[in-house]
Design a protein around this motif. Structure first.
Motif, PDB file in Angstrom:
ATOM      1  N   UNK A   1      21.697  50.997  35.503  1.00 19.15           N
ATOM      2  CA  UNK A   1      20.790  50.332  36.439  1.00 19.15           C
ATOM      3  C   UNK A   1      21.628  49.491  37.402  1.00 19.15           C
ATOM      4  N   UNK A   2      21.194  49.468  38.659  1.00 20.76           N
ATOM      5  CA  UNK A   2      21.914  48.746  39.707  1.00 20.76           C
ATOM      6  C   UNK A   2      21.083  47.555  40.177  1.00 20.76           C
ATOM      7  N   UNK A   3      21.747  46.452  40.408  1.00 18.44           N
ATOM      8  CA  UNK A   3      21.062  45.177  40.645  1.00 18.44           C
ATOM      9  C   UNK A   3      20.159  45.206  41.862  1.00 18.44           C
ATOM     10  N   UNK A   4      20.536  45.967  42.891  1.00 21.19           N
ATOM     11  CA  UNK A   4      19.742  45.993  44.113  1.00 21.19           C
ATOM     12  C   UNK A   4      18.981  47.304  44.267  1.00 21.19           C
ATOM     13  N   UNK A   5      18.678  47.923  43.133  1.00 26.00           N
ATOM     14  CA  UNK A   5      17.881  49.135  43.144  1.00 26.00           C
ATOM     15  C   UNK A   5      18.709  50.367  43.415  1.00 26.00           C
ATOM     16  N   UNK A   6      19.020  50.613  44.677  1.00 28.14           N
ATOM     17  CA  UNK A   6      19.784  51.801  45.045  1.00 28.14           C
ATOM     18  C   UNK A   6      21.291  51.587  45.045  1.00 28.14           C
ATOM     19  N   UNK A   7      21.703  50.314  45.004  1.00 22.15           N
ATOM     20  CA  UNK A   7      23.142  50.060  44.927  1.00 22.15           C
ATOM     21  C   UNK A   7      23.379  48.728  44.241  1.00 22.15           C
ATOM     22  N   UNK A   8      24.641  48.504  43.904  1.00 23.89           N
ATOM     23  CA  UNK A   8      24.996  47.318  43.126  1.00 23.89           C
ATOM     24  C   UNK A   8      25.286  46.104  43.976  1.00 23.89           C
ATOM     25  N   UNK A   9      25.547  46.304  45.268  1.00 23.81           N
ATOM     26  CA  UNK A   9      26.161  45.258  46.071  1.00 23.81           C
ATOM     27  C   UNK A   9      27.670  45.321  45.911  1.00 23.81           C
ATOM     28  N   UNK A  10      28.370  44.713  46.843  1.00 22.14           N
ATOM     29  CA  UNK A  10      29.837  44.728  46.780  1.00 22.14           C
ATOM     30  C   UNK A  10      30.336  43.763  45.714  1.00 22.14           C
ATOM     31  N   UNK A  11      31.342  44.202  44.979  1.00 19.46           N
ATOM     32  CA  UNK A  11      31.974  43.380  43.949  1.00 19.46           C
ATOM     33  C   UNK A  11      33.462  43.291  44.244  1.00 19.46           C
ATOM     34  N   UNK A  12      34.045  42.101  44.244  1.00 20.68           N
ATOM     35  CA  UNK A  12      35.472  41.968  44.537  1.00 20.68           C
ATOM     36  C   UNK A  12      36.322  42.475  43.381  1.00 20.68           C
ATOM     37  N   UNK A  13      37.475  43.016  43.731  1.00 23.26           N
ATOM     38  CA  UNK A  13      38.464  43.411  42.728  1.00 23.26           C
ATOM     39  C   UNK A  13      39.684  42.510  42.882  1.00 23.26           C
ATOM     40  N   UNK A  14      40.424  42.266  41.815  1.00 26.43           N
ATOM     41  CA  UNK A  14      41.538  41.315  41.884  1.00 26.43           C
ATOM     42  C   UNK A  14      42.693  41.844  42.711  1.00 26.43           C
ATOM     43  N   UNK A  15      43.454  40.919  43.278  1.00 24.92           N
ATOM     44  CA  UNK A  15      44.616  41.299  44.069  1.00 24.92           C
ATOM     45  C   UNK A  15      45.783  41.710  43.189  1.00 24.92           C
ATOM     46  N   UNK A  16      45.913  41.104  42.022  1.00 25.89           N
ATOM     47  CA  UNK A  16      47.069  41.361  41.166  1.00 25.89           C
ATOM     48  C   UNK A  16      46.838  42.592  40.306  1.00 25.89           C
ATOM     49  N   UNK A  17      47.933  43.288  40.011  1.00 22.84           N
ATOM     50  CA  UNK A  17      47.898  44.365  39.030  1.00 22.84           C
ATOM     51  C   UNK A  17      47.619  45.728  39.582  1.00 22.84           C
ATOM     52  N   UNK A  18      46.784  45.840  40.647  1.00 24.70           N
ATOM     53  CA  UNK A  18      46.578  47.119  41.286  1.00 24.70           C
ATOM     54  C   UNK A  18      45.427  47.931  40.750  1.00 24.70           C
TER      55      UNK A  18
END
Length: 334
Positions: free
Chosen positions: A40-57
């Protein structure tokens, strides 16, 4: 020679059910249906943008299983999802299969494991009924700058379309039936092999070869020793040696420099190529295209539809602190 310079990528060669009496191996995909999780996705048809960390790749996202907080890695190279065995035991996750499974690393001996059932929550995404193999992920993730305890593999990715805007370090998930490619999306030739997305690449002047798109690999390109030889990379040019860590243990591996790599109409220059020697009869792809290349692009993967897109222009990679490449994936034997 051997393969993969300092590559910490856990390559789960195959998952198989240990047959009755232990006489032989029966592959999971033929003998045991791996269920599709409910997403299930929070905004119905999509999740919304989620940040990914800069470190580690890695594409790592904060997640929760009950009250336990952890990091989950989005891994298109993993045939199935996997969870750290110690965490699964600590959380007392219920068993999902009546029989043990055997996991093979790209080198070394097999290890007996099992599958558990769990519900996991990411920011914007809920996943119920996920089946995950239990693997000793803690020491592997400890070698990265992004400790993680869960790999979300292709069993999860088939339920969504994922847009990974890697230059902007953000990711979003969409309902496949309602997703349409953006106007500036360019399709990439892709073929599914055992459910894995295979794309053609050309190395220097060699004929094109197919490699798997692997978002669990931080390196640019990894090739089997046979493929590296066919591509002309073992032509006497310097080979640097280093250690790699897989589920089968630690091995001495190698890395060479490729003058040019062509992918989806883009030419990339002076890239390190990792070289691995698969265990005998290992059902692994000829190569892996990792985040060292993909990080230049906004990528959309519709795994269920067998589609891959690059969105917008290519972005030069950001300068980062050098680190050993990481690879984590899972694949069953045929």
């Amino acid at each position: 020679m051997s393969a993969l310079d300092a590559n910490r990528r856990a390559f789960l060669r195959r998952l198989a059910i240990l047959g009755a009496g232990g006489a032989g191996f029966l592959v999971v995909r033929q003998q045991l249906a791996w269920p599709t999780p409910e997403v299930t996705l929070a905004q119905g048809r999509w999740s919304g943008w989620m940040p990914t960390p800069a470190a580690g790749g890695l594409i790592a996202l904060p997640a929760r299983i009950g009250e336990a907080r952890l990091q989950a890695v989005i891994d298109s190279g993993a045939q199935y999802s996997a969870i750290d065995a110690g965490l699964a035991e600590q959380l007392r996750l219920p068993s999902a299969t009546p029989l043990p499974m055997v996991a093979f690393g790209v080198s070394g001996g097999p290890s007996v494991t099992r599958a558990v059932r769990l519900d996991v929550r990411l920011d914007g995404v809920g996943v119920r009924g996920l089946r995950a193999a239990t693997l000793d992920l803690q020491p592997l993730s400890g070698l990265t700058r992004q400790p993680f305890a869960l790999l979300l593999g292709r069993d999860f990715l088939r339920t969504v379309v994922v847009q990974a805007d890697l230059p902007q370090r953000r990711v979003a998930f969409f309902v496949p039936q309602s997703w349409t490619p953006p106007a500036d999306a360019r399709p990439v030739a892709v073929r599914l092999e055992a459910g894995g997305p295979m794309v053609p690449v050309r190395i220097e002047d060699a004929p094109p070869i197919e490699v798997m798109v692997d978002t669990g690999a931080t390196g640019a390109l990894a090739l089997s020793e046979a493929s590296a030889r066919t591509a002309g990379l073992l032509d006497g040019r310097p080979v640097r040696l280093g250690q790699s860590v897989t589920l089968g243990g630690v091995s001495q591996d190698g890395m060479v420099r490729a003058r040019r790599l062509e992918f989806a109409g883009h030419a990339l220059h002076d890239l390190d190529v990792q070289i691995f020697r698969p265990a005998e009869n290992a059902p692994v792809p000829d190569g892996l295209l990792g985040l060292g290349v993909l990080a230049r692009f906004h990528v959309a993967l519709d795994l269920a539809g067998g589609r891959l897109f690059l969105i917008g222009p290519e972005h030069p990679p950001r300068l980062q602190t050098p680190q050993r490449p990481t690879r984590f994936s899972a694949a069953p034997s045929p």
